[in-house]
Write a protein that holds these residues in place. Structure first.
Motif, PDB file in Angstrom:
ATOM      1  N   CYS A  69       0.815  -1.215   0.000  1.00 12.71           N
ATOM      2  CA  CYS A  69       0.000   0.000   0.000  1.00 12.71           C
ATOM      3  C   CYS A  69       0.851   1.269   0.000  1.00 12.71           C
ATOM      4  O   CYS A  69       0.368   2.338  -0.402  1.00 12.71           O
ATOM      5  CB  CYS A  69      -0.941  -0.004   1.196  1.00 12.71           C
ATOM      6  SG  CYS A  69      -0.091  -0.105   2.791  1.00 12.71           S
ATOM      7  N   VAL A  70       2.111   1.182   0.437  1.00 12.44           N
ATOM      8  CA  VAL A  70       2.974   2.368   0.437  1.00 12.44           C
ATOM      9  C   VAL A  70       4.143   2.234  -0.539  1.00 12.44           C
ATOM     10  O   VAL A  70       4.715   3.248  -0.954  1.00 12.44           O
ATOM     11  CB  VAL A  70       3.530   2.661   1.856  1.00 12.44           C
ATOM     12  CG1 VAL A  70       2.412   3.079   2.778  1.00 12.44           C
ATOM     13  CG2 VAL A  70       4.293   1.480   2.408  1.00 12.44           C
ATOM     14  N   VAL A  71       4.501   1.008  -0.905  1.00  8.55           N
ATOM     15  CA  VAL A  71       5.612   0.817  -1.840  1.00  8.55           C
ATOM     16  C   VAL A  71       5.118   0.774  -3.281  1.00  8.55           C
ATOM     17  O   VAL A  71       5.758   1.319  -4.186  1.00  8.55           O
ATOM     18  CB  VAL A  71       6.388  -0.471  -1.502  1.00  8.55           C
ATOM     19  CG1 VAL A  71       7.514  -0.706  -2.505  1.00  8.55           C
ATOM     20  CG2 VAL A  71       6.963  -0.384  -0.102  1.00  8.55           C
ATOM     21  N   GLU A  72       3.977   0.161  -3.500  1.00 11.66           N
ATOM     22  CA  GLU A  72       3.398   0.061  -4.841  1.00 11.66           C
ATOM     23  C   GLU A  72       1.903   0.356  -4.798  1.00 11.66           C
ATOM     24  O   GLU A  72       1.085  -0.466  -5.187  1.00 11.66           O
ATOM     25  CB  GLU A  72       3.623  -1.333  -5.415  1.00 11.66           C
ATOM     26  CG  GLU A  72       5.076  -1.740  -5.532  1.00 11.66           C
ATOM     27  CD  GLU A  72       5.213  -3.161  -6.017  1.00 11.66           C
ATOM     28  OE1 GLU A  72       5.515  -3.339  -7.208  1.00 11.66           O
ATOM     29  OE2 GLU A  72       5.013  -4.097  -5.227  1.00 11.66           O
ATOM     30  N   PRO A  73       1.502   1.516  -4.325  1.00  8.45           N
ATOM     31  CA  PRO A  73       0.062   1.810  -4.239  1.00  8.45           C
ATOM     32  C   PRO A  73      -0.557   1.978  -5.619  1.00  8.45           C
ATOM     33  O   PRO A  73       0.101   2.442  -6.555  1.00  8.45           O
ATOM     34  CB  PRO A  73       0.031   3.123  -3.446  1.00  8.45           C
ATOM     35  CG  PRO A  73       1.329   3.782  -3.790  1.00  8.45           C
ATOM     36  CD  PRO A  73       2.331   2.653  -3.916  1.00  8.45           C
ATOM     37  N   LYS A  74      -1.820   1.593  -5.734  1.00  8.88           N
ATOM     38  CA  LYS A  74      -2.511   1.766  -7.020  1.00  8.88           C
ATOM     39  C   LYS A  74      -2.973   3.210  -7.203  1.00  8.88           C
ATOM     40  O   LYS A  74      -2.863   3.774  -8.271  1.00  8.88           O
ATOM     41  CB  LYS A  74      -3.698   0.810  -7.108  1.00  8.88           C
ATOM     42  CG  LYS A  74      -3.275  -0.658  -7.164  1.00  8.88           C
ATOM     43  CD  LYS A  74      -4.475  -1.558  -7.324  1.00  8.88           C
ATOM     44  CE  LYS A  74      -4.035  -3.026  -7.416  1.00  8.88           C
ATOM     45  NZ  LYS A  74      -5.188  -3.945  -7.548  1.00  8.88           N
ATOM     46  N   MET A  75      -3.556   3.786  -6.162  1.00 13.08           N
ATOM     47  CA  MET A  75      -3.938   5.201  -6.152  1.00 13.08           C
ATOM     48  C   MET A  75      -4.816   5.587  -7.338  1.00 13.08           C
ATOM     49  O   MET A  75      -4.633   6.653  -7.947  1.00 13.08           O
ATOM     50  CB  MET A  75      -2.687   6.090  -6.107  1.00 13.08           C
ATOM     51  CG  MET A  75      -1.889   5.973  -4.832  1.00 13.08           C
ATOM     52  SD  MET A  75      -0.419   7.035  -4.822  1.00 13.08           S
ATOM     53  CE  MET A  75      -1.175   8.654  -4.996  1.00 13.08           C
TER      54      MET A  75
END
Length: 403
Positions: free
Chosen positions: A365-371
């Motif tokens: 969620c913080v290294v590869e977030p989709k956002m």
């Protein structure tokens, strides 16, 4: 690459049939695979798309060397340790940068690439720069230490550099002689102390040639360094590198290998900057080729961990800094050979654990977030996704997809 002549919609020119790569060639992933566009996107490959074992192996071995090198960097009083440290520091980050450039070959300024750049580089940098700053303030009892995004903490310079390199990729793919130009910029950076420490621009410039080299490489280049003759020649080269590193311990400052300072900042005349940059770039390139020569091309027990190297890279420095804050690296046992071996094994084991799937799931969620909430959806891409979903449903019903 996207063909700008091709209209969007249902009537698209069919792709040419895929060719089977030559035996032993570490083939790149398909252009439509996000993994070729963002080396930091380390999610498991979608079903039906094969990850390349060679590059996953190379990434894992390189991250182990990064963690071990950072551990050795805390106990450099020992001459043997510093010799090994200098050899490793000559090629471990250049190898990472070359791989990053290789998988940035399809990068352009399309919205989907910009989104991956933001979610895979900018967001992790902001999150972890803030986290390391707070760790410094409270873990080291340093209440005056503030949070700044312009002065990267320790190893986070790589994310700043990767952002700049990726954004400028279209330039390097356009100009006629990108590699000589990048080398010239690296040399000019070494004579410019006024560049300062903001965003580690010295390292951005001095490591730039390796990124540009990665953009220029093709699968056959990696096949050539995997030949048996190259592997055999790499052994005396590594031995010579160890001898040179041992000779350089009392004679050359480590700053030349960090590529983070101009010549005058290292107490040398300005003209030594370009000379040392060219010399260290040449040595780094030679040892990087030796490293790639010994990377296994088949699946190993650690191959899957190559998908999580960004996690190991971002997290392992917490332990290094904690050891510094607590004085753990001053323990007398670390001055003994067995202590150094134990530290080496411990660093390799820790970064291995940090690359595993449970860690990836916990911190994605913080290294590869989709956002998805942060970006506007491209209308053409949305239409193609709906078309793809519709075709999948048609196949699921056993019907023929209309052409």
């Amino acid at each position: 690459m996207t063909n700008s002549q091709r209209p969007y919609g249902n009537h698209r020119t069919p792709l040419p049939p895929a060719r089977t790569p030559a035996n032993g060639v570490p083939s790149p992933r398909t252009e439509n695979n996000p993994r070729t566009e963002n080396q930091e996107s380390d999610r498991p490959a979608p079903s039906g798309k094969q990850r390349d074992a060679f590059f996953d192996n190379a990434k894992y071995l390189a991250i182990v060397l990064v963690a071990v090198g950072h551990a050795w960097g805390q106990i450099l009083d020992d001459g043997a340790v510093e010799t090994a440290y200098r050899v490793v520091y000559t090629f471990h980050m250049p190898a990472f940068v070359v791989i990053s450039g290789y998988f940035s070959r399809s990068f352009d300024l399309r919205p989907k690439h910009i989104k991956r750049l933001v979610t895979g580089v900018v967001v992790p940098y902001v999150v972890f720069e803030t986290a390391y700053s707070l760790f410094q303030r409270y873990g080291n009892d340093d209440p005056d230490h503030g949070i700044t995004l312009l002065d990267p903490t320790y190893h986070l310079w790589f994310l700043c550099a990767l952002f700049v390199w990726r954004v400028t990729t279209p330039l390097w793919k356009t100009i006629r002689h990108p590699l000589p130009v990048s080398v010239a910029l690296a040399a000019l950076g070494s004579v410019s102390p006024q560049i300062g420490d903001d965003l580690e621009l010295q390292r951005v410039l001095q490591f730039l040639p390796f990124f540009v080299l990665g953009l220029l490489l093709r699968p056959e280049h990696f096949q050539r360094v995997q030949r048996r003759s190259v592997r055999l020649m790499s052994l005396p080269v590594l031995a010579a590198a160890a001898v040179v590193a041992w000779w350089s311990v009392p004679r050359m400052k480590l700053g030349w290998l960090y590529h983070s300072s101009a010549a005058e900042e290292l107490g040398s005349p300005w003209w030594t900057g370009p000379v040392m940059v060219l010399a260290t770039l040449g040595c780094s390139l030679l040892l990087t080729a030796c490293f790639f020569a010994w990377v296994p091309r088949r699946h190993m027990w650690f191959t899957a961990l190559g998908a999580g190297t960004i996690y190991g890279y971002l997290l392992h420095a917490f332990l290094v800094k904690a050891g510094n804050y607590s004085g753990w690296f001053d323990h007398p046992v670390l001055k003994e050979p067995l202590g150094v071996i134990g530290l080496t094994v411990f660093a390799a084991a820790v970064v291995t654990v940090l690359c595993t799937l449970p860690v990836q799931r916990a911190l994605r969620c913080v290294v590869e977030p989709k956002m998805a909430w942060a970006f506007r959806q491209d209308a053409g891409e949305a239409a193609r996704n709906r078309e793809r979903l519709g075709n999948t449903e048609v196949r699921a019903r056993g019907e023929k997809v209309p052409v």
